[in-house]
Write a protein that holds these residues in place. Sequence first.
Motif, PDB file in Angstrom:
ATOM      1  N   ASP A 101      12.746  -2.560   1.018  1.00  0.00           N
ATOM      2  CA  ASP A 101      11.574  -3.293   0.542  1.00  0.00           C
ATOM      3  C   ASP A 101      10.297  -2.480   0.727  1.00  0.00           C
ATOM      4  O   ASP A 101       9.423  -2.460  -0.150  1.00  0.00           O
ATOM      5  CB  ASP A 101      11.443  -4.622   1.286  1.00  0.00           C
ATOM      6  CG  ASP A 101      12.479  -5.654   0.860  1.00  0.00           C
ATOM      7  OD1 ASP A 101      13.126  -5.447  -0.200  1.00  0.00           O
ATOM      8  OD2 ASP A 101      12.649  -6.651   1.575  1.00  0.00           O
ATOM      9  N   TYR A 102      10.191  -1.822   1.875  1.00  0.00           N
ATOM     10  CA  TYR A 102       8.993  -0.998   2.125  1.00  0.00           C
ATOM     11  C   TYR A 102       8.945   0.186   1.160  1.00  0.00           C
ATOM     12  O   TYR A 102       7.867   0.554   0.674  1.00  0.00           O
ATOM     13  CB  TYR A 102       8.987  -0.497   3.569  1.00  0.00           C
ATOM     14  CG  TYR A 102       8.624  -1.552   4.579  1.00  0.00           C
ATOM     15  CD1 TYR A 102       7.413  -2.239   4.506  1.00  0.00           C
ATOM     16  CD2 TYR A 102       9.479  -1.868   5.633  1.00  0.00           C
ATOM     17  CE1 TYR A 102       7.084  -3.215   5.439  1.00  0.00           C
ATOM     18  CE2 TYR A 102       9.156  -2.844   6.569  1.00  0.00           C
ATOM     19  CZ  TYR A 102       7.959  -3.513   6.468  1.00  0.00           C
ATOM     20  OH  TYR A 102       7.632  -4.477   7.395  1.00  0.00           O
ATOM     21  N   ARG A 104      10.267   0.263  -1.860  1.00  0.00           N
ATOM     22  CA  ARG A 104       9.922  -0.298  -3.170  1.00  0.00           C
ATOM     23  C   ARG A 104       8.424  -0.577  -3.263  1.00  0.00           C
ATOM     24  O   ARG A 104       7.779  -0.255  -4.269  1.00  0.00           O
ATOM     25  CB  ARG A 104      10.693  -1.597  -3.396  1.00  0.00           C
ATOM     26  CG  ARG A 104      10.389  -2.283  -4.741  1.00  0.00           C
ATOM     27  CD  ARG A 104      10.984  -3.674  -4.775  1.00  0.00           C
ATOM     28  NE  ARG A 104      10.421  -4.513  -3.724  1.00  0.00           N
ATOM     29  CZ  ARG A 104      10.918  -5.688  -3.355  1.00  0.00           C
ATOM     30  NH1 ARG A 104      12.008  -6.160  -3.932  1.00  0.00           N
ATOM     31  NH2 ARG A 104      10.352  -6.386  -2.386  1.00  0.00           N
ATOM     32  N   ASN A 105       7.862  -1.155  -2.212  1.00  0.00           N
ATOM     33  CA  ASN A 105       6.419  -1.437  -2.216  1.00  0.00           C
ATOM     34  C   ASN A 105       5.612  -0.153  -2.322  1.00  0.00           C
ATOM     35  O   ASN A 105       4.623  -0.079  -3.063  1.00  0.00           O
ATOM     36  CB  ASN A 105       6.044  -2.208  -0.952  1.00  0.00           C
ATOM     37  CG  ASN A 105       4.583  -2.603  -0.930  1.00  0.00           C
ATOM     38  OD1 ASN A 105       3.727  -1.859  -0.450  1.00  0.00           O
ATOM     39  ND2 ASN A 105       4.281  -3.786  -1.436  1.00  0.00           N
ATOM     40  N   LYS A 108       5.731   1.109  -5.900  1.00  0.00           N
ATOM     41  CA  LYS A 108       4.825   0.361  -6.768  1.00  0.00           C
ATOM     42  C   LYS A 108       3.389   0.853  -6.599  1.00  0.00           C
ATOM     43  O   LYS A 108       2.647   1.012  -7.573  1.00  0.00           O
ATOM     44  CB  LYS A 108       4.899  -1.133  -6.449  1.00  0.00           C
ATOM     45  CG  LYS A 108       6.172  -1.815  -6.920  1.00  0.00           C
ATOM     46  CD  LYS A 108       6.140  -3.297  -6.580  1.00  0.00           C
ATOM     47  CE  LYS A 108       7.358  -4.026  -7.107  1.00  0.00           C
ATOM     48  NZ  LYS A 108       7.326  -5.480  -6.764  1.00  0.00           N
ATOM     49  N   ARG A 109       2.997   1.102  -5.365  1.00  0.00           N
ATOM     50  CA  ARG A 109       1.637   1.580  -5.104  1.00  0.00           C
ATOM     51  C   ARG A 109       1.455   3.018  -5.599  1.00  0.00           C
ATOM     52  O   ARG A 109       0.363   3.393  -6.027  1.00  0.00           O
ATOM     53  CB  ARG A 109       1.323   1.460  -3.618  1.00  0.00           C
ATOM     54  CG  ARG A 109       1.294   0.027  -3.125  1.00  0.00           C
ATOM     55  CD  ARG A 109       0.937  -0.081  -1.654  1.00  0.00           C
ATOM     56  NE  ARG A 109       1.046  -1.458  -1.180  1.00  0.00           N
ATOM     57  CZ  ARG A 109       0.122  -2.403  -1.374  1.00  0.00           C
ATOM     58  NH1 ARG A 109      -0.993  -2.109  -2.032  1.00  0.00           N
ATOM     59  NH2 ARG A 109       0.289  -3.629  -0.915  1.00  0.00           N
ATOM     60  N   HIS A 188      -4.486   1.640  -1.276  1.00  0.00           N
ATOM     61  CA  HIS A 188      -3.053   1.734  -1.561  1.00  0.00           C
ATOM     62  C   HIS A 188      -2.386   2.787  -0.667  1.00  0.00           C
ATOM     63  O   HIS A 188      -1.260   2.586  -0.193  1.00  0.00           O
ATOM     64  CB  HIS A 188      -2.827   2.069  -3.037  1.00  0.00           C
ATOM     65  CG  HIS A 188      -3.030   0.897  -3.951  1.00  0.00           C
ATOM     66  ND1 HIS A 188      -2.169  -0.172  -4.007  1.00  0.00           N
ATOM     67  CD2 HIS A 188      -4.011   0.612  -4.846  1.00  0.00           C
ATOM     68  CE1 HIS A 188      -2.587  -1.053  -4.895  1.00  0.00           C
ATOM     69  NE2 HIS A 188      -3.712  -0.603  -5.430  1.00  0.00           N
ATOM     70  N   ASN A 195       3.641   1.292   5.456  1.00  0.00           N
ATOM     71  CA  ASN A 195       5.046   1.105   5.096  1.00  0.00           C
ATOM     72  C   ASN A 195       5.934   2.138   5.785  1.00  0.00           C
ATOM     73  O   ASN A 195       6.996   1.813   6.328  1.00  0.00           O
ATOM     74  CB  ASN A 195       5.236   1.211   3.578  1.00  0.00           C
ATOM     75  CG  ASN A 195       4.693   0.004   2.832  1.00  0.00           C
ATOM     76  OD1 ASN A 195       4.467  -1.051   3.422  1.00  0.00           O
ATOM     77  ND2 ASN A 195       4.479   0.158   1.538  1.00  0.00           N
TER      78      ASN A 195
END
Length: 238
Positions: A101-102, A104-105, A108-109, A188, A195
């Motif tokens: 999840d981290y 993926r985040n 995205k950023r 970001h 993350n």
Amino acid sequence: MSASTHIVKSYDEDLRRLREMIARMGGLAERQVADAADALIRRDSDLAAEVVTRDLALDAMERDVEQFCVRLLALRQPMAEDLRLIIACMKISQDLERIGDYARNGAKRAIVIAAQPALGSLNGFQRMAELVQENLKGAIDALVDNDHAKADEVWGNDEPIDGIYNGIFREMLTFMMEDPRNITAATHLLFIAKNLERIGDHATNIAERVHFAVLGEPLTEERPKADVSASAVVNPPG
């Protein structure tokens, strides 16, 4: 180190398969972290988009591990070291899913950052990602090899990651104070650094779980930490 063997050979095969499932999941998590970092450094939005899409595979792997562990608990009624291993694997799969999840985040950023003007050097992010990957690989290897010494080594290696994060934190705040146009990219980047720091924490969580699974006792020392961002004071440039 090798785990104990059982009279029922299929039981040994089940435990071996469980370790292999975690190893495959750990390998994908490592790749996600590596590719998310590469996408950031190279400003590669296509690669970042691939990282986002691949996260579904990690989610599916976690569900598979959980179902397999529940089946082992129900059918084998494990005790002692076997029980600790199965519970540890179930929890480690959750750590790996969160790592995904981290990543993926961060990916995205990275897509947003690629559309912004370049902001400073990203060497700190690259080094931080490398250290995180090393610890994650070491923790998974420790589980596969039933090696508590390797797990303990990973557990003690988180402090340098925190140190790099602290430097990035201060640098990004300075960029934002120097020019409000830097705020979007710097914000970001701050989240991406956090993350990575949290991924490092999950790697040490895995190491702690391996230590307990092998020895049956928790690590009693306080984990070495160097994240001081919560109390950091940054003075505006004169």
